[in-house]
Design a protein around this motif. Structure first.
Motif, mmCIF file in Angstrom:
data_model
loop_
_atom_site.group_PDB
_atom_site.id
_atom_site.type_symbol
_atom_site.label_atom_id
_atom_site.label_comp_id
_atom_site.label_asym_id
_atom_site.label_seq_id
_atom_site.Cartn_x
_atom_site.Cartn_y
_atom_site.Cartn_z
ATOM 1 N N LEU A 24 0.829 -1.205 0.000
ATOM 2 C CA LEU A 24 0.000 0.000 0.000
ATOM 3 C C LEU A 24 0.861 1.251 0.000
ATOM 4 C CD1 LEU A 24 -2.850 1.109 0.132
ATOM 5 C CD2 LEU A 24 -2.722 1.032 2.608
ATOM 6 N N THR A 25 1.988 1.188 0.681
ATOM 7 C CA THR A 25 2.811 2.386 0.775
ATOM 8 C C THR A 25 3.900 2.417 -0.285
ATOM 9 O OG1 THR A 25 4.185 1.286 2.387
ATOM 10 C CG2 THR A 25 2.404 2.649 3.249
ATOM 11 N N SER A 26 3.756 1.614 -1.298
ATOM 12 C CA SER A 26 4.774 1.663 -2.346
ATOM 13 C C SER A 26 4.404 2.716 -3.378
ATOM 14 C CB SER A 26 4.889 0.299 -3.027
ATOM 15 O OG SER A 26 3.752 0.073 -3.818
ATOM 16 N N ILE A 94 -3.908 7.167 3.269
ATOM 17 C CA ILE A 94 -3.180 6.205 4.105
ATOM 18 C C ILE A 94 -1.832 5.894 3.464
ATOM 19 C CG2 ILE A 94 -3.185 3.847 5.003
ATOM 20 C CD1 ILE A 94 -6.240 4.051 5.099
ATOM 21 N N SER A 95 -1.872 5.668 2.173
ATOM 22 C CA SER A 95 -0.644 5.366 1.455
ATOM 23 C C SER A 95 0.348 6.507 1.593
ATOM 24 C CB SER A 95 -0.993 5.116 -0.019
ATOM 25 O OG SER A 95 0.146 5.108 -0.805
ATOM 26 N N LEU A 96 -0.173 7.706 1.500
ATOM 27 C CA LEU A 96 0.686 8.883 1.586
ATOM 28 C C LEU A 96 1.328 8.995 2.965
ATOM 29 C CD1 LEU A 96 -0.455 12.246 0.106
ATOM 30 C CD2 LEU A 96 0.838 12.195 2.181
ATOM 31 N N GLY A 98 1.660 6.600 5.151
ATOM 32 C CA GLY A 98 2.545 5.463 5.366
ATOM 33 C C GLY A 98 3.843 5.601 4.607
ATOM 34 N N CYS A 99 3.801 6.328 3.499
ATOM 35 C CA CYS A 99 4.992 6.453 2.684
ATOM 36 C C CYS A 99 5.852 7.609 3.149
ATOM 37 C CB CYS A 99 4.555 6.666 1.237
ATOM 38 S SG CYS A 99 5.850 7.127 0.121
ATOM 39 N N ILE A 100 5.193 8.714 3.455
ATOM 40 C CA ILE A 100 5.931 9.947 3.688
ATOM 41 C C ILE A 100 6.431 10.064 5.128
ATOM 42 C CG2 ILE A 100 5.687 12.444 3.747
ATOM 43 C CD1 ILE A 100 6.013 11.264 0.963
ATOM 44 N N VAL A 101 5.582 9.654 6.086
ATOM 45 C CA VAL A 101 5.992 9.842 7.478
ATOM 46 C C VAL A 101 7.291 9.096 7.817
ATOM 47 C CG1 VAL A 101 5.322 9.461 9.872
ATOM 48 C CG2 VAL A 101 3.722 10.522 8.282
ATOM 49 N N SER A 464 10.607 20.938 -4.425
ATOM 50 C CA SER A 464 10.809 19.555 -4.835
ATOM 51 C C SER A 464 11.186 19.452 -6.309
ATOM 52 C CB SER A 464 9.522 18.793 -4.540
ATOM 53 O OG SER A 464 9.558 17.529 -5.088
ATOM 54 N N LEU A 465 10.652 20.348 -7.121
ATOM 55 C CA LEU A 465 10.909 20.251 -8.549
ATOM 56 C C LEU A 465 12.159 21.004 -8.988
ATOM 57 C CD1 LEU A 465 7.289 20.638 -9.935
ATOM 58 C CD2 LEU A 465 8.682 18.587 -9.992
ATOM 59 N N PHE A 466 12.457 22.114 -8.300
ATOM 60 C CA PHE A 466 13.503 22.964 -8.846
ATOM 61 C C PHE A 466 14.787 23.003 -8.028
ATOM 62 C CE2 PHE A 466 9.586 24.784 -10.735
ATOM 63 C CZ PHE A 466 9.846 24.309 -12.001
HETATM 64 C C1 HEM Z 1 -2.521 12.714 -2.892
HETATM 65 C C2 HEM Z 1 -1.690 12.006 -3.514
HETATM 66 C C3 HEM Z 1 -0.341 12.408 -4.053
HETATM 67 C C4 HEM Z 1 -0.028 13.434 -4.848
HETATM 68 C C5 HEM Z 1 -0.966 14.461 -5.431
HETATM 69 C C6 HEM Z 1 1.374 13.380 -5.073
HETATM 70 C C7 HEM Z 1 2.071 14.251 -5.889
HETATM 71 C C8 HEM Z 1 3.429 14.199 -6.087
HETATM 72 C C9 HEM Z 1 4.141 15.047 -6.961
HETATM 73 C C10 HEM Z 1 3.526 16.142 -7.796
HETATM 74 C C11 HEM Z 1 5.442 14.720 -6.906
HETATM 75 C C12 HEM Z 1 6.534 15.334 -7.742
HETATM 76 C C13 HEM Z 1 7.571 15.999 -7.014
HETATM 77 C C14 HEM Z 1 8.881 15.687 -7.637
HETATM 78 O O1 HEM Z 1 8.933 15.179 -8.765
HETATM 79 O O2 HEM Z 1 9.875 15.933 -6.997
HETATM 80 C C15 HEM Z 1 5.566 13.641 -5.996
HETATM 81 C C16 HEM Z 1 6.758 13.025 -5.653
HETATM 82 C C17 HEM Z 1 6.844 11.968 -4.795
HETATM 83 N N1 HEM Z 1 5.787 11.305 -4.212
HETATM 84 FE FE1 HEM Z 1 3.867 11.814 -4.298
HETATM 85 N N2 HEM Z 1 1.890 12.332 -4.396
HETATM 86 C C18 HEM Z 1 0.857 11.700 -3.765
HETATM 87 C C19 HEM Z 1 0.922 10.591 -3.009
HETATM 88 C C20 HEM Z 1 2.097 9.911 -2.737
HETATM 89 C C21 HEM Z 1 2.170 8.696 -2.044
HETATM 90 C C22 HEM Z 1 0.979 7.931 -1.528
HETATM 91 C C23 HEM Z 1 3.469 8.363 -1.971
HETATM 92 C C24 HEM Z 1 4.066 7.153 -1.351
HETATM 93 C C25 HEM Z 1 3.996 5.980 -1.817
HETATM 94 C C26 HEM Z 1 4.224 9.385 -2.628
HETATM 95 C C27 HEM Z 1 5.582 9.407 -2.735
HETATM 96 C C28 HEM Z 1 6.291 10.302 -3.466
HETATM 97 C C29 HEM Z 1 7.720 10.337 -3.558
HETATM 98 C C30 HEM Z 1 8.655 9.383 -2.873
HETATM 99 C C31 HEM Z 1 8.059 11.373 -4.408
HETATM 100 C C32 HEM Z 1 9.448 11.826 -4.796
HETATM 101 C C33 HEM Z 1 9.767 11.337 -6.146
HETATM 102 C C34 HEM Z 1 11.037 11.910 -6.605
HETATM 103 O O3 HEM Z 1 11.954 12.020 -5.821
HETATM 104 O O4 HEM Z 1 11.069 12.283 -7.783
HETATM 105 N N3 HEM Z 1 3.366 10.299 -3.087
HETATM 106 N N4 HEM Z 1 4.315 13.342 -5.499
#
Ligand code: HEM
Lengths: 522, 330
Positions: A24-26, A94-96, A98-101, A464-466
């Motif tokens: 779920l947290t992948s 939940i996934s978020l 579990g993944c982010i915290v 995060s992007l820039f």
């Molecule tokens: C509401 C849902 C979510 C939205 C709208 C969202 C949106 C985003 C966006 C826009 C980015 C891009 C930032 C970047 O490229 O640096 C990102 C990166 C990331 N997200 Fe999410 N996210 C969501 C849920 C999750 C969940 C559930 C996880 C965990 C499994 C997660 C893990 C990550 C990770 C690890 C990155 C970094 C990727 C990287 O380093 O390029 N996100 N997310």
């Protein structure tokens, strides 16, 4: 209790739970849930939604008697409140979490960490450059530290007695990513607060009339699930006057602009009276409540006298616009008329012209107002207790009144006209035209939280992007009587191109003592 | 100058810039057709720098053909730059023709005019930085096509804004939506080319060989999307709701236009995720980018014809939102 023998590959509950949690947290599941969310949002934009447009939904349901029960079961008339839509975003949340915290702790440690030492062979990295110089090794390395620090790098402390400088920058990228994801939760909280504790109500007010903020005065009222009527702010207001500009030329001829409702209001019964010009895009805020002007129209003033000469109906009657020219539809009900009840139903033309025998409404301004209505008599169905819309005439128990040719009687009235109905039913007169405003009143708690959340998310996203996390290394050693300097860099975000970075560092290092001719870049 | 004169100027400028884009397209087509005859001697080098691969020599290299491709490539770019300038005049004319003067994005025609302008402008601005020479015919062709669609089907005479649109949020909200639309469109083109190239990544003949290598394409697409995403976030999740709150009393109505803006946002979030998820990198990410553009343009054009509940119909907005539908039951 003896534990049963386990076959290979069998999971116990705990392992299964852990496996599920890891799935779920992948990232992969997060990705799939995101796509599911997008997909699940689609039907709500195609099938009319009760919460968006109740009337349209009801009409649709009337036209599709077979599909309606199925759609109703599936929650397709309220997609965004449906269990399956909620399930997707809850899983995502939940996934978020579990993944982010858990990553927070990793980041927290990483953010204080020293840059890692230089790889043994910088020449093996995909991006590197080297040059010779006569300077001493420690001179070069000292300058490298200064140069890299000036470029915002953190420099590894324990490199002091090494032959290389290791530096890293862009630590805040991960913070940005964290802030972004956590802000999504903040937005959800703000959004949920609005849905649970807020309300939205509307009222149509004839200009000149007033409104006091309590439940009985609303035409429609949609409270959040946890809304408490005691939270209604105790204000009141009167619409004194309403001005509209009608465009009389150009491609949008007939369009209305510059709506302006002049209000007098009190924030509470004992407060001083203030005034406000309520306009589109300029709501009035009173305490936690906002008052909006969202519509307008005409209310012809109609008087119905019954066969006994008594006034059976009198007053401004709200007609609802049918199109952009404000051709409007309305009804009059006079249930107390004697000898028989009288009902009127028909159209109001703000600017009427007769075009070859056809009635046409030219524009929305009331230049030549005309009422054109059919007359009914009989039982208007108002005594049997079922609530009725004031905009619909229940004709089931009525008969159209006929003219002397035996056709249904149509009465066409200009302002000041009065007609006598046949069969001693009475008279109808059209006395005046006034305007009405539709005022929307709402409380949206949590809106600042939601807004703050999105703004924070945007800031995090930009980080995060820039922010380009990268590591840069400079190594210098004596070789064949000269100092060989190697520079290498590694982009950690996967989005960057570091050859420019290396060029920059090299030219900064050489800036002080540039001797052309000895450069070699791979 | 009178308003009518401005409007006339705008119409003529649209026609003129269409013509110049057309000439630019022809020029690039000549460039590419003669490229066919030139062997790709320097594919790998060009791939890393991101330019159109042109033969660097060799015994059988046809010098005249090489020179011709260069001349026509430059000419095409120059013409595109000129067209963009004229395009800008067309937009300015639209704004000046309105009374009172306003930003030139009050209806679908103007939105398309602005959107294509942004695509072309981004292309011109990023041309050197990312070495976008190879996408010239596609970009110019697309801009030209969309302009024709706008002129033929979407044209609307200059008109004053309806009241709900008459707000400074129109400037902020719509300018950001247009910027993001332009960026996503350009990014979508790169991703589409990525997908075409991915079918035969190692080809050393034909036009595809002139396109940069897959990782370079992927990176360019990402950079463009990474610009578009925050701008889109700003447009649809910040300024949109603020304005909706002021005009319609609630900041999020699940109106079809909003729903699709949200869908687009979620798809691009998925794209960004895909780029950092094993198994989704590359091809699938590029597919998601295309899905994103599809939702974006469907929202702009399709939803207006598909759904009648939208309060966002640019084509014809009732003076104030029509009344009494959800209510009016006593
Ligand atoms: C509401 C849902 C979510 C939205 C709208 C969202 C949106 C985003 C966006 C826009 C980015 C891009 C930032 C970047 O490229 O640096 C990102 C990166 C990331 N997200 Fe999410 N996210 C969501 C849920 C999750 C969940 C559930 C996880 C965990 C499994 C997660 C893990 C990550 C990770 C690890 C990155 C970094 C990727 C990287 O380093 O390029 N996100 N997310």
């Amino acid at each position: 209790m003896s534990s049963p023998e386990r076959r290979p590959g069998e999971l116990n509950v705990r392992e299964l739970a852990r496996w599920l949690w890891r799935q779920l947290t992948s990232m992969r599941i997060a990705l799939i849930l995101l796509l599911l969310l997008a997909l699940a949002a689609v039907p709500g934009s195609i099938i009319p939604q009760r919460g968006v447009d109740a009337l349209k939904t009801a009409n649709w349901q009337d036209q599709h008697p077979k599909l309606t029960p199925v759609y109703e079961k599936l929650g397709l008339f309220a997609v965004y409140d449906s269990p399956w839509f909620s399930a997707i975003y809850l899983l995502l949340v939940i996934s978020l979490v579990g993944c982010i915290v858990p990553r927070t702790w990793v980041y927290a440690r990483a953010i204080r960490a020293d840059p890692p030492p230089a790889p043994r062979n910088l020449g093996r990295l995909p991006d590197h450059a080297s040059y010779d110089t006569d300077e001493r090794v420690d001179e070069v390395l000292d300058r490298a530290r200064v140069v890299l620090r000036a470029k915002g790098y953190r420099v590894r402390a324990s490199d002091r007695d090494d032959d290389a400088v290791s530096a890293e920058r862009g630590y805040l990228r991960e913070v940005g990513n964290l802030v972004f994801h956590l802000s999504v939760l903040v937005v959800l909280v703000g959004f949920a607060m609005g849905g649970l504790f807020g309300y939205k109500g509307g009222v149509i007010l004839v200009v000149g009339n007033g409104f006091a903020n309590n439940l009985t005065q609303y035409d429609d009222f949609v409270p959040g699930r946890l809304f408490n009527a005691q939270d209604l702010d105790p204000f009141s207001f009167v619409v004194d006057q309403f001005d509209v500009d009608w465009l009389t030329s150009g491609p949008r001829q007939g369009m209305a602009r510059g709506f302006d409702a002049h209000l007098r209001y009190r924030e509470s019964p004992t407060a001083d009276e203030k005034s406000y010009d309520l306009r589109v895009n300029h709501p009035l805020t009173i305490g936690g409540t906002e008052v909006f002007l969202i519509g307008h129209g005409y209310a012809p003033v109609i008087t119905v006298r019954d066969g006994e000469g008594n006034i059976a109906y009198r007053g401004p009657t709200v007609f609802l616009p049918q199109d952009q020219t404000f051709l409007s539809f309305g009804v009059v009900k006079a249930p107390d008329a004697k000898p028989a009840q009288i009902g009127l139903e028909g159209l109001f033309y703000p600017t009427f012209i007769n075009m070859g025998g056809d009635p046409v409404n030219v524009m929305g301004d009331d230049k030549n107002p005309k009422l054109s209505m059919l007359v009914y008599t009989g039982d208007l169905g108002m005594d049997n207790g079922t609530p009725q819309s004031v905009y619909v005439l229940d004709k089931a128990g009525t008969e159209p009144v006929k003219n002397d040719k035996g056709k249904p009687l149509r009465i066409d009235l200009s302002v000041g006209d009065k007609v006598k109905l046949p069969d001693g039913l009475g008279t109808v007169s059209f006395d005046d035209v006034v305007q009405w405003n539709r005022i929307q009143i709402s409380q949206t708690p949590g809106k600042r939280i939601a807004l703050g959340g999105v703004v924070l998310a945007l800031i995090g996203l930009l980080g995060s992007l820039f922010i380009r996390p990268r590591r840069t290394w400079v190594r210098a050693r004596r070789e064949g009587g000269v100092t060989l300097v190697e520079v290498a860099a590694l982009d950690r975000s996967g989005g960057g191109d570091v050859s420019g970075v290396i060029d920059d560092v090299v030219s900064a290092l050489r800036g002080a003592q540039h001797k052309p001719g000895s450069e070699e870049k791979s | 100058m009178t308003d009518a004169a401005w409007e006339n100027l705008s119409n003529q400028a649209v026609a003129a810039c269409g013509l110049v884009y057309f000439l630019a397209l022809l020029s690039h087509l000549v460039e590419w057709s003669s490229l066919r005859k030139v062997p790709v001697a320097a594919v790998s080098e060009a791939a890393s720098s991101g330019g159109v691969a042109v033969a660097t020599g060799g015994p059988e290299a046809d010098d005249a053909a090489v020179r011709r491709t260069e001349v026509f490539g430059r000419l095409g770019f120059l013409l595109t730059c000129i067209a963009v300038l004229v395009h800008a005049i067309a937009l300015a004319g639209r704004g000046m023709a309105a009374d009172p003067n306003r930003v030139p994005w009050g209806n679908m025609y103007e939105f398309t005019l602005s959107g294509t302008f942004v695509v072309a402008l981004f292309y011109v601005v990023l041309h050197r930085r990312f070495g976008l020479q190879w996408m010239a015919p596609v970009v110019v062709g697309l801009v030209l096509t969309l302009l024709m669609v706008a002129v033929i089907w979407l044209y609307d005479p200059v008109a004053p804004l309806t009241e709900a649109l008459n707000s400074y949020w129109l400037v902020i909200h719509v300018v950001s939506a247009i910027l993001a639309t332009g960026a996503f469109t350009l990014g979508g083109i790169v991703s589409a080319i990525y997908l075409v190239k991915a079918r035969r990544p190692d080809t050393s003949t034909g036009l595809l060989a002139r396109v940069p290598a897959l990782p370079v394409l992927d990176r360019i697409a990402y950079r463009i999307h990474a610009f578009g995403f925050p701008v889109w976030t700003f447009a649809v999740l910040i300024t949109g709701p603020i304005w909706a709150h002021q005009a319609w009393s609630s900041y999020w109505n699940w109106d079809p236009k909003e729903v699709w803006a949200f869908i687009t946002w979620v798809v691009y979030a998925a794209y960004l995720h895909a780029r950092s998820t094993a198994g989704w990198k590359g091809r699938n990410a590029a597919l998601l980018a295309l899905l994103g553009v599809a939702t974006l343009w469907f929202n702009f054009i399709g939803i207006n014809y598909f759904s009648t509940t939208s309060q966002h119909s640019y084509a014809s907005i009732p003076a104030v939102r029509d009344v009494g539908s959800t209510s009016a039951r006593v």
